[in-house]
Scaffold this motif. Structure first.
Motif, PDB file in Angstrom:
ATOM      1  N   SER A 368     -48.948  17.855  -5.735  1.00 22.27           N
ATOM      2  CA  SER A 368     -48.387  16.994  -7.119  1.00 22.27           C
ATOM      3  C   SER A 368     -47.145  17.486  -7.478  1.00 22.27           C
ATOM      4  O   SER A 368     -46.600  18.561  -7.183  1.00 22.27           O
ATOM      5  N   ASP A 369     -46.429  16.778  -8.294  1.00 24.67           N
ATOM      6  CA  ASP A 369     -45.116  16.716  -8.491  1.00 24.67           C
ATOM      7  C   ASP A 369     -44.892  18.073  -9.260  1.00 24.67           C
ATOM      8  O   ASP A 369     -43.606  18.568  -9.412  1.00 24.67           O
ATOM      9  N   ASP A 370     -45.799  18.354 -10.088  1.00 24.19           N
ATOM     10  CA  ASP A 370     -45.621  19.712 -11.016  1.00 24.19           C
ATOM     11  C   ASP A 370     -45.800  20.993 -10.539  1.00 24.19           C
ATOM     12  O   ASP A 370     -45.792  21.871 -11.057  1.00 24.19           O
ATOM     13  N   MET A 371     -46.062  21.214  -9.037  1.00 29.78           N
ATOM     14  CA  MET A 371     -46.342  22.288  -8.513  1.00 29.78           C
ATOM     15  C   MET A 371     -45.053  22.859  -7.856  1.00 29.78           C
ATOM     16  O   MET A 371     -43.923  22.172  -7.834  1.00 29.78           O
ATOM     17  N   LYS A 372     -45.074  24.206  -7.718  1.00 31.59           N
ATOM     18  CA  LYS A 372     -44.059  24.823  -7.288  1.00 31.59           C
ATOM     19  C   LYS A 372     -44.347  25.290  -5.796  1.00 31.59           C
ATOM     20  O   LYS A 372     -45.460  25.484  -5.301  1.00 31.59           O
ATOM     21  N   LEU A 373     -43.125  25.232  -5.000  1.00 34.64           N
ATOM     22  CA  LEU A 373     -43.506  25.347  -3.695  1.00 34.64           C
ATOM     23  C   LEU A 373     -42.403  26.527  -2.939  1.00 34.64           C
ATOM     24  O   LEU A 373     -41.273  26.637  -3.183  1.00 34.64           O
ATOM     25  N   PHE A 374     -43.301  27.655  -2.399  1.00 33.81           N
ATOM     26  CA  PHE A 374     -42.445  28.748  -2.006  1.00 33.81           C
ATOM     27  C   PHE A 374     -42.769  28.626  -0.286  1.00 33.81           C
ATOM     28  O   PHE A 374     -43.574  27.994   0.090  1.00 33.81           O
TER      29      PHE A 374
END
Length: 608
Positions: A368-374
Motif C-alpha cells: 500500500s502507498d503508506d508503507m515504508k520499503l527497505f
C-alpha cells in the motif's frame, strides 16, 4: 643499446643524443653531490622547480630538469578538482602511457553467452567487479581475459577464443580461457572460496585448505599466465590482475615479461598476519603477489595488514614511508585505491522518475502507498550479514510494534556458490528465518520480509533502489561494497537513507550514512527506526554529500590512479636505465626517491 621509454626521449631536445648528454652530466654530478645532496620540501604539492639541492650550477639544474620532466604529466590528474571521465583515462593513456596495451585478468567474465531454448542468450552478470571494470576496459580499448563458463561461450568466439564486446558497439576484446570441471572445483570452489575467502573475511567460517585444491590453483594460475603472455603485443604491457583467484599470477607473468607493469588489485579484505598464518601456503602466496609492480587494496588498513604479513613471513625490506616492499631484487608498491562505480551509472539512463519506480515496485509486491520499503541487495553470502539484518528487523518490531504492518523489507539475494556447504546452509537458514518471521508478524495480505533468491539485471536493481525508503548494507566484513555506492548514485531525487556497516570499506567514505555494527541487532534496529523517522531535509543533506563523494571518487578515478602510478613506474625505470653505472645509479636513485616522496605527500594531501 638498452630499450628506453619513448615518452622519456621526447622530453629531451635532440632525442637520444640529448639523453646521452644528460647521462654524461649526471655521471659527474653524482660525485659532486654525493655528500651535499639532500631533499627539502616546503609543500607536498609545491612547484617542481623549488630548490631540491643545495648545489647550484648547470649540473644541478640538469638534475632538477630531469625531476621536472619525470613528474610533469601527472600533476593535473592528481588535482582533486579534476572531473574523472572515460576521456580522462584515454588522456592518461595517450600522454603518459603512449602505445601501452592494457590487459585485464579476472575469473568472472563481463559478458556470458548461454543457450536458451536453442538460441544464444546474452547475460551481463550483476557483479560488483564487472560493473566496476567494464567501463574502464571500454575506455582503455583493452583486452579482458576471463574464464568462459557460459554454455554458448565456445560457439561465440573466433579461432583465437576472442569475442568483441560490448555486443552491437564493440570497444574491447574478451579472451576466454577454458577450464575443466575439475579445474573449476579445485581453483574456484576449492582453494579460492573454501580457503582464501573465509580466511580473508574473518566471518567465523572455518577456512578449508586441501593440497589437491592448491595444486589445481597453481595450475589454473599458470594457464592464465600463459594466456597473458600470448595476448601481450610486446614486452611491456600494463596488466591489471583482479582478486584472490590469482595470487600466484603476478610472479608467473613477471618471469616471462620482466618489463611489464603488473598491478594486482585485491578486492576483498586482507587479514592480520596472525590470521593469515593459518594458510599452509602463505609464503608462496606472498611471493606470488610480490611479483606485482603494485599491489592495491580498498583501504589503508588492508595495506598495513599485507605489509605486516610480508614482514613476518618473508625476508624483505619494508619502507612504510614510501609504502613499498623490496623483495628478491624488486620493489613493489602497496597502495590503497578505493574502488567505486561508473558515474553516472549506465543503468540509470533508462530509469523512469522515482515516483514511477516506486509505484511499479509497490504494485508488483502488493504494497500500500503508506508503507515504508527497505531493501537489501547482494549475493547469498555469509559475509553480507543477511540474517543479522533480519534479526535487526525483529528487534525493531519488538521495541516499536507500531511499525508492524507498515514496513516491508525486500531482500534480493542472488544465488552464489551453491555447491559449497556453507552457502547451502546459509540459504536454508535465511529461508527458515523468513518463513518463521512472516508467520509471526505477517497476515494474509502482508509479508514483512520478501526474499528473492534469484538473479536480477542492473536495471531491475536500480528500479528497486529508487523505490526504497532505505537501503541496508550490513556486511560482517567487506573490502568496499558497491551496493552502498549504487544506492547513492541511483537517488537523483536526493532522498532515501543508507544504513551502512562499519565493517564495509565504503564506511570510510560515506560518512553521512547511518553507520551500524551488524553484530548488534538491537542497535541496528534502532538505526532502522532512525531511518524511518528521518526528516526529508536531513535525508537530502546527507544524500547530497554522499552523491558528491561517489561522483568525485568514481571508477575512472580508481583506474586512473593506478594507470598514473603505472606511468610513474615506467618513467622511474627509464631513469634507472639511463643511470646504469654505480655513480650514475646513486644519483638516479636519489632522484627517484625524491620523486616518490613528493608523490607520496601529494597523495596524502589529496586524500586527506
Amino acid at each position: 643499446m638498452t630499450d628506453i621509454d619513448p615518452s622519456l626521449l621526447q622530453a629531451y631536445p635532440g632525442g637520444m643524443w640529448g639523453l646521452l648528454a644528460t647521462s654524461l652530466l649526471l655521471s659527474g654530478l653524482a660525485v659532486a653531490l654525493s655528500t651535499a645532496m639532500f631533499m627539502r620540501w616546503r609543500s607536498a604539492a609545491g612547484p617542481a622547480d623549488e630548490p631540491l639541492f643545495q648545489n647550484t650550477g648547470p649540473m644541478a639544474e640538469t638534475a632538477r630538469q630531469l625531476l621536472r620532466e619525470f613528474e610533469k604529466n601527472s600533476g593535473d590528474h592528481d588535482n582533486p578538482l579534476v572531473s574523472w571521465t572515460p576521456d580522462t583515462l584515454r588522456r592518461i593513456l595517450r600522454t603518459e602511457l603512449p602505445g601501452a596495451q592494457v590487459i585485464v585478468v579476472s575469473n568472472r567474465e563481463p559478458y556470458i553467452h548461454n543457450l536458451k531454448d536453442g538460441e544464444v542468450d546474452l547475460i551481463v552478470p550483476a557483479s560488483g567487479l564487472v560493473s566496476a571494470l567494464e567501463p574502464v576496459t571500454r575506455a582503455c580499448a583493452g583486452t579482458w581475459i576471463a574464464h568462459g563458463g557460459g554454455s554458448a561461450d565456445k560457439i561465440t568466439v573466433d579461432e583465437h577464443d576472442h569475442v568483441q564486446v560490448p555486443p552491437g558497439k564493440p570497444a574491447y576484446t574478451l579472451r576466454r580461457v577454458w577450464l575443466s570441471e575439475e579445474e573449476q572445483q579445485g581453483h574456484y570452489s576449492g582453494f579460492s572460496n573454501d580457503g582464501l575467502w573465509p580466511l580473508c573475511h574473518i566471518a567465523f567460517t572455518r577456512p578449508l585448505f586441501r593440497a589437491s585444491d592448491w595444486e589445481t590453483y597453481e595450475a589454473v594460475n599458470q594457464k592464465f599466465a600463459d594466456v597473458v603472455v600470448e595476448e601481450a603485443r610486446n614486452e611491456r604491457p600494463i596488466v591489471l590482475i583482479q582478486d584472490y583467484h590469482f595470487a600466484l599470477l603476478p610472479r608467473m607473468i613477471r618471469r616471462r615479461l620482466p618489463e611489464a607493469i603488473i598491478i594486482t588489485f585485491w578486492h576483498i579484505p586482507w587479514p592480520n598476519s596472525e590470521v593469515f598464518s593459518i594458510c599452509p601456503w602463505r609464503e608462496q602466496i606472498l611471493d606470488g603477489l610480490l611479483g606485482s609492480s603494485i599491489v592495491g587494496f580498498h583501504i589503508q588498513f588492508h595495506c598495513n595488514n599485507f605489509m605486516e604479513s610480508v614482514d613476518r613471513f618473508l625476508e624483505s625490506r619494508i619502507e612504510r614511508e614510501h609504502s613499498s616492499i623490496s623483495y628478491g631484487g624488486q620493489t613493489t608498491l602497496v597502495h590503497s585505491y578505493p574502488i567505486s562505480i561508473e558515474w553516472p551509472p549506465a543503468a540509470l539512463e533508462a530509469q523512469p522518475p522515482v515516483e514511477e519506480c516506486r509505484r511499479k515496485v509497490f504494485e508488483r509486491y502488493g504494497l500500500s502507498d503508506d508503507m515504508k520499503l527497505f531493501v537489501g541487495v547482494e549475493r547469498m553470502d555469509y559475509t553480507k550479514g543477511i540474517v543479522d539484518r533480519f534479526q535487526a528487523i525483529e528487534e525493531l518490531f519488538t521495541n516499536h510494534p507500531e511499525w508492524i504492518g507498515r514496513l516491508v523489507f525486500l531482500q534480493i539475494a542472488a544465488p552464489s556458490r551453491g555447491t559449497l556447504p556453507a552457502y547451502q546452509h546459509l540459504h536454508q537458514e535465511c529461508v527458515g528465518f523468513v518463513d518463521a518471521f512472516n508467520q509471526r508478524y505477517g497476515t494474509d495480505g502482508y509479508k514483512p520480509i520478501i526474499m528473492l533468491a534469484e538473479h536480477h539485471t542492473q536495471e531491475e536493481i536500480y528500479n528497486v533502489y529508487r523505490a526504497a525508503d532505505a537501503c541496508v548494507v550490513s556486511s560482517l566484513h567487506d573490502g568496499m561494497n558497491l551496493v552502498a555506492k549504487e544506492f547513492v548514485a541511483s537517488r537523483d531525487d536526493e532522498h532515501g537513507v543508507l544504513i551502512l556497516s562499519t565493517f564495509a570499506g565504503a564506511a570510510r567514505e560515506l560518512l553521512e550514512a547511518v553507520i551500524v555494527n551488524p553484530y548488534d541487532a538491537t542497535a541496528m534496529g534502532e538505526a532502522m527506526m532512525r531511518a524511518l523517522t528521518m526528516p526529508a531535509e536531513e535525508q537530502r543533506q546527507r544524500m547530497l554529500r554522499m552523491r558528491e563523494i561517489v561522483r568525485e571518487n568514481n571508477i575512472y578515478r580508481w583506474a586512473g590512479s593506478m594507470l598514473q602510478d603505472a606511468a610513474r613506474l615506467r618513467k622511474r625505470n627509464s631513469i634507472q636505465k639511463v643511470t646504469e653505472n654505480p655513480q650514475q645509479q646513486n644519483l638516479g636513485d636519489n632522484i627517484v626517491r625524491m620523486f616518490d616522496k613528493r608523490k607520496s605527500l601529494m597523495r596524502d594531501k589529496t586524500t586527506a
